[in-house]
Design a protein around this motif. Structure first.
Motif, PDB file in Angstrom:
ATOM      1  N   ARG A  54      -4.848   0.246  -9.972  1.00  0.00           N
ATOM      2  CA  ARG A  54      -4.297  -1.056 -10.339  1.00  0.00           C
ATOM      3  C   ARG A  54      -3.239  -1.524  -9.352  1.00  0.00           C
ATOM      4  O   ARG A  54      -3.264  -2.678  -8.904  1.00  0.00           O
ATOM      5  CB  ARG A  54      -3.725  -0.993 -11.750  1.00  0.00           C
ATOM      6  CG  ARG A  54      -3.127  -2.327 -12.214  1.00  0.00           C
ATOM      7  CD  ARG A  54      -2.811  -2.307 -13.690  1.00  0.00           C
ATOM      8  NE  ARG A  54      -4.024  -2.154 -14.492  1.00  0.00           N
ATOM      9  CZ  ARG A  54      -4.024  -2.125 -15.818  1.00  0.00           C
ATOM     10  NH1 ARG A  54      -2.889  -2.210 -16.481  1.00  0.00           N
ATOM     11  NH2 ARG A  54      -5.161  -2.004 -16.471  1.00  0.00           N
ATOM     12  N   TRP A  55      -2.314  -0.615  -9.011  1.00  0.00           N
ATOM     13  CA  TRP A  55      -1.272  -1.016  -8.056  1.00  0.00           C
ATOM     14  C   TRP A  55      -1.870  -1.288  -6.677  1.00  0.00           C
ATOM     15  O   TRP A  55      -1.439  -2.190  -5.949  1.00  0.00           O
ATOM     16  CB  TRP A  55      -0.205   0.067  -7.946  1.00  0.00           C
ATOM     17  CG  TRP A  55      -0.686   1.347  -7.311  1.00  0.00           C
ATOM     18  CD1 TRP A  55      -1.231   2.422  -7.926  1.00  0.00           C
ATOM     19  CD2 TRP A  55      -0.670   1.641  -5.906  1.00  0.00           C
ATOM     20  NE1 TRP A  55      -1.570   3.384  -7.012  1.00  0.00           N
ATOM     21  CE2 TRP A  55      -1.231   2.945  -5.754  1.00  0.00           C
ATOM     22  CE3 TRP A  55      -0.237   0.962  -4.770  1.00  0.00           C
ATOM     23  CZ2 TRP A  55      -1.372   3.563  -4.523  1.00  0.00           C
ATOM     24  CZ3 TRP A  55      -0.378   1.579  -3.531  1.00  0.00           C
ATOM     25  CH2 TRP A  55      -0.936   2.862  -3.412  1.00  0.00           C
ATOM     26  N   THR A  73      -4.982  -2.437  -6.025  1.00  0.00           N
ATOM     27  CA  THR A  73      -5.675  -3.725  -6.006  1.00  0.00           C
ATOM     28  C   THR A  73      -4.671  -4.880  -5.921  1.00  0.00           C
ATOM     29  O   THR A  73      -4.925  -5.871  -5.239  1.00  0.00           O
ATOM     30  CB  THR A  73      -6.548  -3.900  -7.259  1.00  0.00           C
ATOM     31  OG1 THR A  73      -5.745  -3.737  -8.436  1.00  0.00           O
ATOM     32  CG2 THR A  73      -7.672  -2.884  -7.279  1.00  0.00           C
ATOM     33  N   THR A  74      -3.535  -4.732  -6.605  1.00  0.00           N
ATOM     34  CA  THR A  74      -2.507  -5.785  -6.542  1.00  0.00           C
ATOM     35  C   THR A  74      -1.938  -5.909  -5.137  1.00  0.00           C
ATOM     36  O   THR A  74      -1.791  -7.015  -4.594  1.00  0.00           O
ATOM     37  CB  THR A  74      -1.381  -5.493  -7.539  1.00  0.00           C
ATOM     38  OG1 THR A  74      -1.937  -5.393  -8.858  1.00  0.00           O
ATOM     39  CG2 THR A  74      -0.342  -6.605  -7.521  1.00  0.00           C
ATOM     40  N   LEU A  92      -8.718  -8.740  -9.023  1.00  0.00           N
ATOM     41  CA  LEU A  92      -7.954  -8.976 -10.240  1.00  0.00           C
ATOM     42  C   LEU A  92      -8.811  -9.430 -11.412  1.00  0.00           C
ATOM     43  O   LEU A  92      -8.307  -9.576 -12.536  1.00  0.00           O
ATOM     44  CB  LEU A  92      -6.853 -10.012  -9.973  1.00  0.00           C
ATOM     45  CG  LEU A  92      -5.902  -9.676  -8.808  1.00  0.00           C
ATOM     46  CD1 LEU A  92      -4.879 -10.787  -8.618  1.00  0.00           C
ATOM     47  CD2 LEU A  92      -5.206  -8.343  -9.036  1.00  0.00           C
TER      48      LEU A  92
END
Length: 399
Positions: free
Chosen positions: A86-87, A89-90, A302
């Motif tokens: 998640r981090w 992809t951000t 996202l």
């Protein structure tokens, strides 16, 4: 039984995937290739051969992963690394969005530079007209419509640059030798990395993997994708080579005005006008693809819907940044070259991710995984880009 490819479907596939060549042939390509030809003649032509082949291999791998798995590249990251992704992809989205915004400024300025060489209209008016045209096309929201439009513009741009390159009359023997024999003249390393970075563009992997032809089975979709990507990227690589050959005619300090004036003096006024049109076409096509690439990356990483305001706000912001720089009339050439070189430094990381993903047995059925020769080419791309990037970093630290 897989269907056979008709001429009509083959040409349609090329037009659809021409969005990739339209994306990497921007003012950065015109600047870097023409500067390489001006300073080093045909010596750096091999870098475009390498990067054209590398682009085909990487784009095919990224699109094959998406078609075969049914997942976007962002979903592939989540599948492979779970919540830890998640981090990542951000961070990736922020990096890509900032890069697209920076490129968009250069794209708009490049298109504007081409128009100012052709007309005497006020730059601010031309900027607003360019921005309004791009906004209308992007608001329509059809990636296939935009891709087919860009394919036609890229074709016209290719004719312009090819005609100028042929008129430059490079020797056939020297040209063929420069295509395949690597050379690194003193002071050429930044431009070599720039030539690779302006062709193998990381955000294009997200843009390409987000383009699909509905109604096809995975087998048929992959066959048409391979044909479309191969021909579209080869056309784009050929245009880049034509720009480099055209640049060999240029002497003195590099600027768009100097290039156009030199070509006009050497070949006639038509050559300067063709260069100006090619510069405008390169900037205009990339003015559409950079915001689109940022938005498609947001959708991939996202999970934002194509019809959501969050998705549309991404390309609106990228367009707004480009318009702001255009209205301020900032000079783009030095920033463009450095951006291409920095882009080349990121390539090893992107290639390693694709190499791991395309061999993941849990992600892809065996028939869609890489063959030995495909892995060998990917490893070669990693090795060459890592070597050039680390050598450039070492020289920078040493100085």
């Amino acid at each position: 039984m897989p269907k056979s490819l008709s001429l009509r479907s083959g040409l349609s596939s090329v037009l659809i995937w021409s969005v990739i060549s339209a994306a990497f042939i921007g003012p950065g390509t015109v600047t870097t290739c023409a500067m390489a030809g001006s300073r080093f003649g045909l010596d750096l032509l091999w870098a475009l051969t390498f990067s054209t082949i590398g682009t085909i291999v990487l784009q095919e791998a990224a699109a094959r992963i998406t078609i075969a798995s049914g997942l976007s590249l962002g979903q592939v990251l989540t599948t492979m690394y779970g919540q830890r992704a998640r981090w990542l992809t951000t961070v990736l989205f922020i990096a890509v969005a900032l890069g697209c915004a920076a490129y968009q400024a250069g794209n708009l300025l490049g298109a504007l530079a081409g128009l100012t060489l052709l007309t005497d209209w006020p730059p601010q008016l031309l900027t607003l007209l360019l921005g309004a045209t791009c906004l209308v096309l992007l608001w329509r929201g059809s990636t296939q419509l935009i891709a087919q439009f860009l394919g036609l513009v890229v074709f016209l741009m290719g004719i312009a640059f090819a005609y100028v390159a042929i008129s430059a009359s490079p020797g056939a023997g020297a040209f063929a030798q420069s295509l395949v024999i690597p050379a690194l003249p003193a002071g050429s390393l930044v431009l070599v990395i720039g030539l690779i970075g302006t062709t193998i563009v990381p955000y294009n992997l997200f843009l390409g993997s987000g383009i699909s032809q509905p109604g096809l089975s995975p087998v048929d979709a992959i066959r048409e994708m391979r044909l479309g990507i191969s021909l579209a990227v080869l056309i784009g690589g050929g245009i880049s080579m034509a720009i480099l050959v055209s640049g060999t005619l240029v002497t003195g300090e590099f600027s768009f005005q100097n290039v156009a004036q030199t070509l006009s003096n050497r070949l006639g006024s038509w050559a300067g006008a063709f260069f100006a049109f090619g510069l405008f076409a390169a900037g205009f096509t990339s003015c559409l693809t950079a915001p689109l690439a940022a938005a498609v990356t947001a959708r991939s990483l996202l999970g934002w819907s194509e019809n959501s305001w969050a998705y549309k706000s991404v390309w609106l912001v990228v367009m707004g940044i480009g318009l702001t720089f255009g209205l301020l009339n900032v000079k783009p050439v030095p920033v463009i070259v450095l951006a291409q070189a920095a882009n080349g430094l990121l390539l090893p990381l992107v290639t390693v991710f694709l190499l791991i993903a395309v061999n993941n047995r849990a992600l892809l059925p065996a028939e869609y995984q890489n063959r030995f020769w495909q892995n060998a080419i990917l490893v070669l791309i990693v090795g060459v880009t890592a070597f050039l990037g680390l050598r450039n970093l070492w020289l920078a630290l040493g100085s």
